[in-house]
Each structure stands twice: as structure tokens, then as C-alpha cells.
Design a protein around this motif. Sequence first.
Motif, mmCIF file in Angstrom:
data_model
loop_
_atom_site.group_PDB
_atom_site.id
_atom_site.type_symbol
_atom_site.label_atom_id
_atom_site.label_comp_id
_atom_site.label_asym_id
_atom_site.label_seq_id
_atom_site.Cartn_x
_atom_site.Cartn_y
_atom_site.Cartn_z
ATOM 1 N N ALA A 10 0.823 -1.212 0.000
ATOM 2 C CA ALA A 10 0.000 0.000 0.000
ATOM 3 C C ALA A 10 0.860 1.266 0.000
ATOM 4 C CB ALA A 10 -0.936 0.001 1.204
ATOM 5 N N GLY A 11 2.136 1.160 0.401
ATOM 6 C CA GLY A 11 3.048 2.300 0.389
ATOM 7 C C GLY A 11 2.802 3.255 1.546
ATOM 8 N N VAL A 12 3.449 2.998 2.678
ATOM 9 C CA VAL A 12 3.248 3.834 3.867
ATOM 10 C C VAL A 12 3.921 5.193 3.678
ATOM 11 C CG1 VAL A 12 3.672 3.998 6.358
ATOM 12 C CG2 VAL A 12 3.100 1.782 5.330
ATOM 13 N N GLN A 13 3.187 6.261 3.966
ATOM 14 C CA GLN A 13 3.740 7.609 3.829
ATOM 15 C C GLN A 13 4.597 7.975 5.035
ATOM 16 O OE1 GLN A 13 0.273 10.024 2.966
ATOM 17 N NE2 GLN A 13 0.249 9.335 0.825
ATOM 18 N N SER A 14 5.488 8.941 4.843
ATOM 19 C CA SER A 14 6.520 9.203 5.855
ATOM 20 C C SER A 14 5.950 9.721 7.176
ATOM 21 C CB SER A 14 7.562 10.167 5.307
ATOM 22 O OG SER A 14 6.941 11.391 5.004
ATOM 23 N N GLY A 15 4.800 10.373 7.176
ATOM 24 C CA GLY A 15 4.247 10.897 8.435
ATOM 25 C C GLY A 15 3.530 9.860 9.289
ATOM 26 N N ALA A 16 3.310 8.664 8.745
ATOM 27 C CA ALA A 16 2.533 7.656 9.480
ATOM 28 C C ALA A 16 3.321 7.131 10.675
ATOM 29 C CB ALA A 16 2.156 6.510 8.556
ATOM 30 N N LYS A 17 2.626 6.952 11.822
ATOM 31 C CA LYS A 17 3.295 6.461 13.029
ATOM 32 C C LYS A 17 2.618 5.240 13.631
ATOM 33 C CE LYS A 17 5.337 10.802 14.643
ATOM 34 N NZ LYS A 17 4.798 11.741 13.622
ATOM 35 N N TYR A 18 1.356 5.005 13.248
ATOM 36 C CA TYR A 18 0.571 3.903 13.821
ATOM 37 C C TYR A 18 -0.227 3.195 12.738
ATOM 38 C CZ TYR A 18 1.390 6.225 18.307
ATOM 39 O OH TYR A 18 1.968 6.803 19.403
ATOM 40 N N VAL A 19 -0.645 1.960 13.076
ATOM 41 C CA VAL A 19 -1.533 1.205 12.199
ATOM 42 C C VAL A 19 -2.760 0.794 13.009
ATOM 43 C CG1 VAL A 19 -1.708 -0.721 10.582
ATOM 44 C CG2 VAL A 19 0.543 0.245 11.124
ATOM 45 N N GLY A 20 -3.938 1.118 12.491
ATOM 46 C CA GLY A 20 -5.191 0.693 13.133
ATOM 47 C C GLY A 20 -5.824 -0.436 12.338
ATOM 48 N N PHE A 21 -6.529 -1.320 13.040
ATOM 49 C CA PHE A 21 -7.177 -2.478 12.389
ATOM 50 C C PHE A 21 -8.630 -2.567 12.856
ATOM 51 C CE2 PHE A 21 -2.740 -3.357 13.246
ATOM 52 C CZ PHE A 21 -2.258 -3.920 12.079
ATOM 53 N N GLU A 22 -9.493 -3.031 11.973
ATOM 54 C CA GLU A 22 -10.891 -3.278 12.343
ATOM 55 C C GLU A 22 -11.354 -4.629 11.814
ATOM 56 O OE1 GLU A 22 -12.303 1.416 12.083
ATOM 57 O OE2 GLU A 22 -13.536 -0.133 11.094
ATOM 58 N N THR A 23 -12.190 -5.278 12.624
ATOM 59 C CA THR A 23 -12.820 -6.548 12.255
ATOM 60 C C THR A 23 -14.170 -6.265 11.583
ATOM 61 O OG1 THR A 23 -11.773 -7.719 14.087
ATOM 62 C CG2 THR A 23 -13.807 -8.689 13.255
ATOM 63 N N ALA A 24 -14.623 -7.178 10.750
ATOM 64 C CA ALA A 24 -15.956 -7.077 10.150
ATOM 65 C C ALA A 24 -17.027 -6.999 11.239
ATOM 66 C CB ALA A 24 -16.209 -8.308 9.272
ATOM 67 N N VAL A 25 -18.112 -6.280 10.938
ATOM 68 C CA VAL A 25 -19.295 -6.269 11.817
ATOM 69 C C VAL A 25 -20.481 -6.689 10.962
ATOM 70 C CG1 VAL A 25 -20.671 -4.987 13.480
ATOM 71 C CG2 VAL A 25 -18.384 -4.190 12.925
ATOM 72 N N ARG A 26 -20.977 -7.889 11.185
ATOM 73 C CA ARG A 26 -22.101 -8.394 10.388
ATOM 74 C C ARG A 26 -23.110 -9.081 11.309
ATOM 75 N NH1 ARG A 26 -18.864 -11.531 5.795
ATOM 76 N NH2 ARG A 26 -17.470 -9.872 5.075
ATOM 77 N N ILE A 60 -9.981 -9.332 9.604
ATOM 78 C CA ILE A 60 -9.737 -7.901 9.394
ATOM 79 C C ILE A 60 -10.342 -7.407 8.075
ATOM 80 C CG2 ILE A 60 -7.876 -6.216 8.972
ATOM 81 C CD1 ILE A 60 -6.157 -8.010 10.892
ATOM 82 N N VAL A 61 -11.051 -6.276 8.143
ATOM 83 C CA VAL A 61 -11.614 -5.666 6.926
ATOM 84 C C VAL A 61 -11.051 -4.271 6.655
ATOM 85 C CG1 VAL A 61 -13.785 -6.950 6.907
ATOM 86 C CG2 VAL A 61 -13.634 -4.787 8.192
ATOM 87 N N ARG A 62 -10.306 -3.728 7.626
ATOM 88 C CA ARG A 62 -9.781 -2.383 7.413
ATOM 89 C C ARG A 62 -8.447 -2.190 8.132
ATOM 90 N NH1 ARG A 62 -12.817 3.308 8.947
ATOM 91 N NH2 ARG A 62 -11.321 4.654 7.867
ATOM 92 N N ILE A 63 -7.521 -1.565 7.427
ATOM 93 C CA ILE A 63 -6.207 -1.239 7.983
ATOM 94 C C ILE A 63 -5.960 0.237 7.674
ATOM 95 C CG2 ILE A 63 -3.722 -1.713 7.843
ATOM 96 C CD1 ILE A 63 -4.410 -4.563 6.957
ATOM 97 N N THR A 64 -5.727 1.027 8.726
ATOM 98 C CA THR A 64 -5.595 2.474 8.544
ATOM 99 C C THR A 64 -4.253 2.968 9.080
ATOM 100 O OG1 THR A 64 -7.994 2.667 8.865
ATOM 101 C CG2 THR A 64 -6.707 4.702 9.009
ATOM 102 N N LEU A 65 -3.503 3.654 8.238
ATOM 103 C CA LEU A 65 -2.232 4.255 8.657
ATOM 104 C C LEU A 65 -2.508 5.670 9.156
ATOM 105 C CD1 LEU A 65 0.537 2.697 8.286
ATOM 106 C CD2 LEU A 65 -1.360 1.782 6.977
ATOM 107 N N THR A 66 -2.001 5.999 10.328
ATOM 108 C CA THR A 66 -2.315 7.297 10.931
ATOM 109 C C THR A 66 -1.117 7.850 11.707
ATOM 110 O OG1 THR A 66 -3.207 7.676 13.160
ATOM 111 C CG2 THR A 66 -4.009 5.779 12.053
ATOM 112 N N ASP A 67 -1.231 9.125 12.105
ATOM 113 C CA ASP A 67 -0.167 9.698 12.936
ATOM 114 C C ASP A 67 -0.612 9.798 14.394
ATOM 115 O OD1 ASP A 67 -2.016 11.685 12.581
ATOM 116 O OD2 ASP A 67 -0.605 13.181 11.784
#
Length: 298
Positions: A139-155, A220-227
Motif C-alpha cells: 500500500a506504500g506507507v507515507q513518511s508521516g505515518a506512526k501507527y496502524v489501526g485495524f478493524e474486524t468485520a461487523v455483520r 480484518i476488513v480495514r487497515i488504517t495508517l495514521t499519525d
Amino acid sequence: MAHRWQNTLTQDDVTPEAMFLNRRQMMAGAAALGLGLTAQPLLAASLEPNSYEDITSYNNFYEFGTGKDDPARYAGSLKTSPWTVKIDGMVDRPGDYSFDQIMSKMTVEERIYRFRCVEAWSMVVPWNGFELADLLDMAGVQSGAKYVGFETAVRPDEMPGVRARVLDWPYREGLRLDEARHPLTIMATGIYGKPIPNQNGAPLRLVVPWKYGFKSIKSIVRITLTDKEPKTSWNMANAREYGFYSNVNPEVSHPRWSQATERRIGGGLFAKRQDTLMFNGYDEVAPLYKGMDLKTYF
Ligand SMILES: Nc1nc2c(c(=O)[nH]1)N[C@H]1C(S)=C(S)[C@@H](COP(=O)(O)O)O[C@H]1N2
Ligand SMILES: [Mo]
């Protein structure tokens, strides 16, 4: 035939359980003879994995209920194909990646890891999976990213447990980027060379072997790179009892029980408890926490 949980282009055919066991006996034999072995086989020889039955019948997956046998009973209703993982936030190539698309790029290997739940039980699991770092690179992590968040499906229709408000769904987890990129951190897609069963987090789940089991988020259904440090379900539910880091640490008690020892699943009713190891025995991660007070950042 190509199995969808592994990339047959870069990986030998699936290791059948019988072959796996034979190879382990071979390793043990080789060790006894004092033959030179690389680190991974040595690890394999020194860890006696739990049975497939133990690993797939004693589970925590609250989306299917809070009982240890609820996931094996109810998770069959989760539809895991097709499956899409949204990768978003601070990445160069955000998007909805299909499971098959991901698997066509990843190299699946076997990793035999200790697994320590915060409830003070443990197992040894022969996972099949790929390094999370490889997926992040895709996915190519950008230089400002410091954390990774994950979410499970909700069905709700497929997950009887989410109709109850035991947690604030979706189940969320997070890692610091350097933890996420550590070579021990994997996305598991199989167990004993078979596709990972639904109760263990099909079709792909995180495995961070030096942290308490709840960090290893399933399906896992979502992975979010954040600062910013991501919100995590157990910390949201009870911040006093569950920190963001949650590294296995025999010296930091849970407010309601000691973490100094653990009960190995499959050992029988009268088996002796074993000592819990700092970082669950994965000392190579210690440099990640240099200068941090692990009693404060628990
Ligand atoms: N989505 C989700 N992931 C989850 C959980 C959960 O309830 N929901 N339980 C966690 C806990 S507490 C543990 S110990 C492990 C259990 O993994 P296993 O059932 O494969 O042994 O999954 C973790 N991942
Ligand atoms: Mo757990």
C-alpha cells in the motif's frame, strides 16, 4: 490445485499435518545428534505445538459469543469469500484490496509461535502467514505515518455476538508502526497448513506473538495508517486493565490476577503452570521499547 490461502507461485505446496509432524521429529532427531540447524527449525524443535483440535475449539471471538466454545459453534456462518480489506489513511495506494489480490503478492511461510492470552492461558500455534510489513509496503506507507489501526468485520446477520453490546463494535486494534513492521508480526491465513478456520479469524488475522492475545485481531476488513494512536476495543472498554501496548510481562499484574504464570491449554487438569516469559520469550523486540517505562506504558 491452487489453494486460495497461499501463493502457490512463491511457496511449496501446502505442508500436510502428517508431514509437518514428521519434519518436527526429524528436527528433534537432528538436534539430538548435534547437527547444525538454522534458527527457525530449532525453534520448531523446541516448541511443541498444540493440537489442531485445541487450537480450533478453545477460542476468544466475541463477535460469536463470549464462551470459549461459541466461536467453533457459530463462526461457520461468517461468509469469508469474497473478502475485501480496505487500506486507507496515510498510504500512497489506498483502496479496497481483495483477499485474492493480496495473496497473489504475498509469500506465505510457517511460523510456530507461543500465544499468550491476557487471561493467563497459552498455546503454541503453527501459523501460516505473511509478514505484515510486506502488506504495508504493497500500500506504500507515507513518511508521516506512526501507527496502524485495524478493524474486524461487523455483520449482525452472520455474527450472533455483535447483537449483544459486550464491546463497542467493530473490534479495533492498533500497533505502533515499528511494531507493525517488525518481522515477527504476521497476518495469519492458515493453521497446520490448512486455511485458517473462521473461529480463528478467517480469512486473515493479525498475530503479534510478544503481546497479549487480544492484540491479535481477527477477520480484518480495514487497515488504517495514521499519525495518532488508534483507539483499541479493550482499552476503550477498560483503560485501567488494558493498555495500548499490552506486551506480555510477567512483572505487571492485571488488576485482578497475576501474569507471572500461565496454564498451557492441552496439558490436562493437573498440569503444572508454567512461568510466563517477558515479551512471551521474544526478547528480540526489547529494543522497540528502549527508554519506555513498561509499567506505565503497559
Ligand atoms: N475480532 C476479534 N478479534 C479477537 C478477539 C475477539 O473477540 N474479536 N479476541 C482476541 C483474544 S482475547 C484472543 S486471546 C485471541 C484468540 O485467538 P484464537 O481464538 O485464535 O486462539 O483473539 C483475539 N482477537
Ligand atoms: Mo485473550
